[in-house]
Design an enzyme around this catalytic site. Sequence first.
Site, PDB file in Angstrom:
ATOM      1  N   LEU A  62       8.500  -2.910 -29.774  1.00 43.95           N
ATOM      2  CA  LEU A  62       9.101  -2.284 -28.748  1.00 43.95           C
ATOM      3  C   LEU A  62       9.420  -3.344 -27.871  1.00 43.95           C
ATOM      4  O   LEU A  62       8.617  -4.108 -27.084  1.00 43.95           O
ATOM      5  CB  LEU A  62       8.384  -1.165 -28.265  1.00 43.95           C
ATOM      6  N   ILE A  92       4.640  -5.813 -28.180  1.00 44.60           N
ATOM      7  CA  ILE A  92       5.534  -5.735 -27.143  1.00 44.60           C
ATOM      8  C   ILE A  92       6.432  -7.091 -27.400  1.00 44.60           C
ATOM      9  O   ILE A  92       5.811  -7.984 -27.770  1.00 44.60           O
ATOM     10  CB  ILE A  92       4.928  -5.902 -26.081  1.00 44.60           C
ATOM     11  N   LYS A  93       7.800  -6.656 -27.602  1.00 42.47           N
ATOM     12  CA  LYS A  93       8.608  -7.826 -27.796  1.00 42.47           C
ATOM     13  C   LYS A  93       8.955  -8.545 -26.383  1.00 42.47           C
ATOM     14  O   LYS A  93       9.574  -7.753 -25.492  1.00 42.47           O
ATOM     15  CB  LYS A  93       9.886  -7.470 -28.407  1.00 42.47           C
ATOM     16  N   ILE A  94       8.968  -9.768 -26.335  1.00 41.59           N
ATOM     17  CA  ILE A  94       9.235 -10.521 -24.979  1.00 41.59           C
ATOM     18  C   ILE A  94      10.111 -11.869 -25.439  1.00 41.59           C
ATOM     19  O   ILE A  94       9.918 -12.456 -26.416  1.00 41.59           O
ATOM     20  CB  ILE A  94       7.900 -11.128 -24.595  1.00 41.59           C
TER      21      ILE A  94
END
Length: 266
Positions: A62, A92-94
Amino acid sequence: MKLFIDSADIEEIKEAYSYGIIDGITTNPSLIKKAVDKYGKIKIKDYIKKILKIAKNTPVSLEVLSANYKAMVQEANTLYKAFNPVAKNVVIKIPVDPSFGHNDNHFDGVKAIRTLARKKVPVNATLIFTPEQALLAAKAGARYVSPFLGRFDDFIRAMYKMKFKKEDYFPMHGHKAGWNYNGVYSGVDLVAQIVQILENYDTEVLAASIRNVRQLRECALVKADVATVPFKVIKEMVVHKKTEEGMINFTKDIVVEYAEMLRRKR
Ligand code: G3P
């Protein structure tokens, strides 16, 4: 190689998981928008929870929305707290460089990855277009790095003013023509270089922005850990004209006694 579905479309996700060969899901803001456009008003929180439950023990990426260190870490924490308890599978997508080209915050992504990795939040470093970006993300502790290979091919083809369709394979004739950007010859070559560079890291190379089965196969050949693909490409993987023709011919040749024997067994 693990196979993820690159989608936020719950129907596609359900269908793909029913095949029993999907190892995870990647989403991004554009894919979420596509799902919202398709299904109309959805309760986004419940919708994401449903997706996480379908994925069960497999990771779901996400993405954060902000573009500076503090806000990205805050959003990552919000997403992780709200959604990880559902099925313990949130990543977590960064974005590796969220600067939009401004000079002051190129490293905010790397810093955010570092902070989250220290807190044991798994991170997928996204929008990777160079091996150097992948190395930085891995050094910061990213669980996955996502080179966007189709978009890298778009970039090279635009540089050399080539005409192409989004799903076209590149380069049709290998690297002979010499088209490259800074020593990277194609999207698949980008993946291959990153795989080699990260050999001694725990970070997994997650090939993304894949538009056709040949790119997917070549990602497996260069030993990417994961390929994330649209549902359309997953469906194309199983199809061959000769398989279909073979089925038609085998079915024509069925001997009655053989068929009756099997019917009795049911
Ligand atoms: O995973 C990244 C992907 O969603 C981007 O795909 O085809 O829009 O470059 P594409």
